[in-house]
Write a protein that holds these residues in place. Structure first.
Motif, PDB file in Angstrom:
ATOM      1  N   SER A   1     -15.454 -49.131   8.524  1.00  0.00           N
ATOM      2  CA  SER A   1     -15.107 -50.553   8.594  1.00  0.00           C
ATOM      3  C   SER A   1     -13.717 -50.816   8.021  1.00  0.00           C
ATOM      4  N   LEU A   2     -13.422 -50.213   6.854  1.00  0.00           N
ATOM      5  CA  LEU A   2     -12.114 -50.419   6.222  1.00  0.00           C
ATOM      6  C   LEU A   2     -10.986 -49.819   7.058  1.00  0.00           C
ATOM      7  N   LYS A   3     -11.290 -48.739   7.796  1.00  0.00           N
ATOM      8  CA  LYS A   3     -10.249 -48.095   8.600  1.00  0.00           C
ATOM      9  C   LYS A   3      -9.876 -48.934   9.823  1.00  0.00           C
ATOM     10  N   LEU A   4     -10.829 -49.743  10.309  1.00  0.00           N
ATOM     11  CA  LEU A   4     -10.564 -50.598  11.471  1.00  0.00           C
ATOM     12  C   LEU A   4      -9.886 -51.917  11.086  1.00  0.00           C
ATOM     13  N   ASP A   5     -10.072 -52.328   9.835  1.00  0.00           N
ATOM     14  CA  ASP A   5      -9.550 -53.627   9.394  1.00  0.00           C
ATOM     15  C   ASP A   5      -8.052 -53.816   9.645  1.00  0.00           C
ATOM     16  N   PRO A   6      -7.204 -52.791   9.410  1.00  0.00           N
ATOM     17  CA  PRO A   6      -5.761 -53.011   9.638  1.00  0.00           C
ATOM     18  C   PRO A   6      -5.410 -53.445  11.058  1.00  0.00           C
ATOM     19  N   LEU A   7      -6.230 -53.079  12.030  1.00  0.00           N
ATOM     20  CA  LEU A   7      -5.982 -53.530  13.404  1.00  0.00           C
ATOM     21  C   LEU A   7      -6.001 -55.047  13.481  1.00  0.00           C
ATOM     22  N   PHE A   8      -7.000 -55.674  12.832  1.00  0.00           N
ATOM     23  CA  PHE A   8      -7.161 -57.134  12.877  1.00  0.00           C
ATOM     24  C   PHE A   8      -6.267 -57.838  11.852  1.00  0.00           C
ATOM     25  N   GLN A   9      -6.044 -57.172  10.708  1.00  0.00           N
ATOM     26  CA  GLN A   9      -5.342 -57.822   9.604  1.00  0.00           C
ATOM     27  C   GLN A   9      -3.831 -57.620   9.650  1.00  0.00           C
ATOM     28  N   VAL A  10      -3.380 -56.509  10.253  1.00  0.00           N
ATOM     29  CA  VAL A  10      -1.957 -56.177  10.221  1.00  0.00           C
ATOM     30  C   VAL A  10      -1.362 -56.045  11.630  1.00  0.00           C
ATOM     31  N   ALA A  11      -1.988 -55.219  12.469  1.00  0.00           N
ATOM     32  CA  ALA A  11      -1.391 -54.891  13.776  1.00  0.00           C
ATOM     33  C   ALA A  11      -1.227 -56.121  14.664  1.00  0.00           C
ATOM     34  N   ILE A  12      -2.296 -56.894  14.844  1.00  0.00           N
ATOM     35  CA  ILE A  12      -2.218 -58.058  15.738  1.00  0.00           C
ATOM     36  C   ILE A  12      -1.308 -59.150  15.161  1.00  0.00           C
ATOM     37  N   PRO A  13      -1.377 -59.456  13.835  1.00  0.00           N
ATOM     38  CA  PRO A  13      -0.385 -60.395  13.295  1.00  0.00           C
ATOM     39  C   PRO A  13       1.063 -59.925  13.490  1.00  0.00           C
ATOM     40  N   LEU A  14       1.311 -58.616  13.389  1.00  0.00           N
ATOM     41  CA  LEU A  14       2.666 -58.104  13.624  1.00  0.00           C
ATOM     42  C   LEU A  14       3.103 -58.348  15.070  1.00  0.00           C
ATOM     43  N   LEU A  15       2.181 -58.138  16.007  1.00  0.00           N
ATOM     44  CA  LEU A  15       2.492 -58.409  17.423  1.00  0.00           C
ATOM     45  C   LEU A  15       2.785 -59.894  17.637  1.00  0.00           C
ATOM     46  N   LEU A  16       2.012 -60.755  16.948  1.00  0.00           N
ATOM     47  CA  LEU A  16       2.278 -62.202  17.038  1.00  0.00           C
ATOM     48  C   LEU A  16       3.676 -62.522  16.508  1.00  0.00           C
ATOM     49  N   ALA A  17       4.024 -61.918  15.372  1.00  0.00           N
ATOM     50  CA  ALA A  17       5.335 -62.173  14.768  1.00  0.00           C
ATOM     51  C   ALA A  17       6.462 -61.709  15.694  1.00  0.00           C
ATOM     52  N   ILE A  18       6.284 -60.533  16.317  1.00  0.00           N
ATOM     53  CA  ILE A  18       7.294 -60.020  17.256  1.00  0.00           C
ATOM     54  C   ILE A  18       7.446 -60.962  18.444  1.00  0.00           C
ATOM     55  N   SER A  19       6.298 -61.460  18.957  1.00  0.00           N
ATOM     56  CA  SER A  19       6.343 -62.385  20.084  1.00  0.00           C
ATOM     57  C   SER A  19       7.072 -63.672  19.715  1.00  0.00           C
ATOM     58  N   ILE A  20       6.836 -64.170  18.495  1.00  0.00           N
ATOM     59  CA  ILE A  20       7.522 -65.384  18.039  1.00  0.00           C
ATOM     60  C   ILE A  20       9.030 -65.150  17.980  1.00  0.00           C
ATOM     61  N   LEU A  21       9.435 -63.988  17.442  1.00  0.00           N
ATOM     62  CA  LEU A  21      10.867 -63.664  17.345  1.00  0.00           C
ATOM     63  C   LEU A  21      11.509 -63.531  18.726  1.00  0.00           C
ATOM     64  N   VAL A  22      10.798 -62.870  19.628  1.00  0.00           N
ATOM     65  CA  VAL A  22      11.322 -62.680  20.999  1.00  0.00           C
ATOM     66  C   VAL A  22      11.496 -64.031  21.686  1.00  0.00           C
ATOM     67  N   ARG A  23      10.477 -64.885  21.588  1.00  0.00           N
ATOM     68  CA  ARG A  23      10.545 -66.207  22.227  1.00  0.00           C
ATOM     69  C   ARG A  23      11.662 -67.062  21.639  1.00  0.00           C
ATOM     70  N   SER A  24      11.813 -67.002  20.314  1.00  0.00           N
ATOM     71  CA  SER A  24      12.876 -67.798  19.687  1.00  0.00           C
ATOM     72  C   SER A  24      14.248 -67.269  20.087  1.00  0.00           C
ATOM     73  N   GLY A  25      14.350 -65.926  20.296  1.00  0.00           N
ATOM     74  CA  GLY A  25      15.599 -65.339  20.775  1.00  0.00           C
ATOM     75  C   GLY A  25      15.944 -65.800  22.173  1.00  0.00           C
ATOM     76  N   PHE A  26      14.926 -65.852  23.049  1.00  0.00           N
ATOM     77  CA  PHE A  26      15.139 -66.338  24.403  1.00  0.00           C
ATOM     78  C   PHE A  26      15.595 -67.784  24.405  1.00  0.00           C
ATOM     79  N   ARG A  27      15.014 -68.595  23.508  1.00  0.00           N
ATOM     80  CA  ARG A  27      15.371 -70.018  23.459  1.00  0.00           C
ATOM     81  C   ARG A  27      16.841 -70.183  23.068  1.00  0.00           C
ATOM     82  N   ARG A  28      17.287 -69.353  22.094  1.00  0.00           N
ATOM     83  CA  ARG A  28      18.678 -69.464  21.645  1.00  0.00           C
ATOM     84  C   ARG A  28      19.656 -69.084  22.740  1.00  0.00           C
ATOM     85  N   SER A  29      19.284 -68.025  23.507  1.00  0.00           N
ATOM     86  CA  SER A  29      20.189 -67.538  24.543  1.00  0.00           C
ATOM     87  C   SER A  29      20.184 -68.424  25.790  1.00  0.00           C
ATOM     88  N   ALA A  30      19.111 -69.254  25.944  1.00  0.00           N
ATOM     89  CA  ALA A  30      19.002 -70.081  27.151  1.00  0.00           C
ATOM     90  C   ALA A  30      19.993 -71.252  27.104  1.00  0.00           C
TER      91      ALA A  30
END
Length: 364
Positions: free
Chosen positions: A335-364
């Motif tokens: 259980s503890l080994k799977l937790d980082p997927l939900f607690q770290v990996a997916i939030p990191l993907l969300l953060a990357i998506s936010i940065l990418v989208r904000s970058g696109f907005r600036r360049s548009a």
């Protein structure tokens, strides 16, 4: 249109503190580091704080939106809904673990002759009733329960000090095995439990009465409760020694039982049991609430439609593990080994998506 439920900054702070205490005193976290287990807790809480900053930043960039809304917005309706559905199961699973902890704890300490299925049903029904009443009722509970819990802990620690049970020499030698045993004990296990479980607040910060995150209250609550958990970890080792504390089923309960020669008061272990009940109940309730809130948003149906079905699944799943030994082995293992997927990996993907989208907005 129904009035949106809102909670205050103080309610969120109290909930963070009681949620983080949760079932943590059931175990000596970082026990592999022996007398340095408190340093492992320090390392885990520091890593957890970095994760908390990431979660708060994500929420700040997604005002008035909870985790399910973020997933659908950043990953698309289909993929976002699928990942959201997995989070529904994840929150329900974590709630189930706390239901089983409550049942086992009751059987070990207070009601050994009462069938566990009855005590666990009572706890699930209590949580069900609060969640049925809504977020404002759920968040009102810590305002009442946290001061009681803190008072009990202060009394017990004071008695341990007065009776001379605490020997901080048992924490020496510090870093006898170097830094690596401490880091290995802390990462990822202590980050996953309890500090990484702050992921649930991506479902809850949107309930705040103002847009965004109550940063000051959240950070202060996290830091205070981290210091408390580090101290309690050190206290257990200082009273019992690293070997006994590491193998004890309920280390703080064993610590308090060292006061058994007190003449003026008996059964202090009841206070410990009550504290554990309060922490476990709140933790179980909050995971249950987040599971209901998530599935309600995914389906577009009112949350009350899902309170009973989700509660039934949580209660039924709490019997899947054969015994307490298996329950702990699964909880502190796979259980503890799977937790980082939900607690770290997916939030990191969300953060990357936010940065990418904000970058696109600036360049548009």
């Amino acid at each position: 249109m129904p009035k949106k439920e809102q909670v205050s900054s103080l309610q969120i702070a109290f909930m963070i503190m009681l949620f983080e205490i949760g079932s943590t005193p059931l175990f000596l976290l970082g026990g592999k580091a022996k007398q340095d287990s408190w340093l492992a807790m320090c390392t885990g809480s520091a890593a957890g704080f970095i994760l908390l900053l990431l979660l708060m930043w994500i929420q700040h960039r997604s005002l008035n939106t909870d985790l399910i809304g973020m997933l659908k917005f950043h990953f698309g309706k289909f993929a976002g809904s699928f990942i959201g559905g997995v989070y529904v199961l994840y929150f329900a699973y974590q709630s189930m673990r706390n239901v089983r902890d409550l049942g086992e704890l009751t059987a070990i300490t207070m009601l050994p002759r009462t069938p566990m299925f009855i005590t666990m049903l009572v706890f699930v029904l209590l949580a069900l009733y609060a969640i049925w009443k809504g977020a404002e009722v759920v968040f009102r509970l810590p305002e009442v329960l946290l001061p009681v819990m803190i008072f009990f802990y202060i009394v017990l620690v004071a008695l341990l000090g007065i009776m001379g049970s605490i020997d901080f020499n048992r924490l020496a030698p510090v870093m006898d095995g170097g830094l690596m045993p401490i880091v290995k004990a802390a990462l990822p296990d202590i980050v996953s439990f309890p500090f990484g479980q702050m992921i649930v607040f991506l479902m809850l910060w949107s309930l705040w009465e103002k847009p965004g995150v109550p940063v000051k209250y959240t950070v202060n609550a996290y830091l205070l409760i981290s210091l408390f958990l580090i101290f309690m970890n050190a206290l257990n080792v200082a009273v019992l020694g690293p070997t006994i504390a590491g193998i004890s089923q309920l280390p703080f309960l064993k610590t308090v039982r060292t006061l058994s020669n007190l003449k003026f008061v008996e059964r202090l272990d009841i206070l410990v049991t009550i504290q554990l009940f309060l922490g476990l109940l709140i933790k179980m309730m909050l995971f249950y609430f987040c599971s209901v809130k998530a599935i309600a948003e995914l389906t577009g149906k009112p949350a009350k439609w899902w309170v009973f079905p989700v509660g039934a699944v949580i209660y039924g799943a709490s019997f899947l593990e054969r015994d307490y030994t298996q329950h702990i082995a699964v909880g502190l293992g796979p259980s503890l080994k799977l937790d980082p997927l939900f607690q770290v990996a997916i939030p990191l993907l969300l953060a990357i998506s936010i940065l990418v989208r904000s970058g696109f907005r600036r360049s548009a």
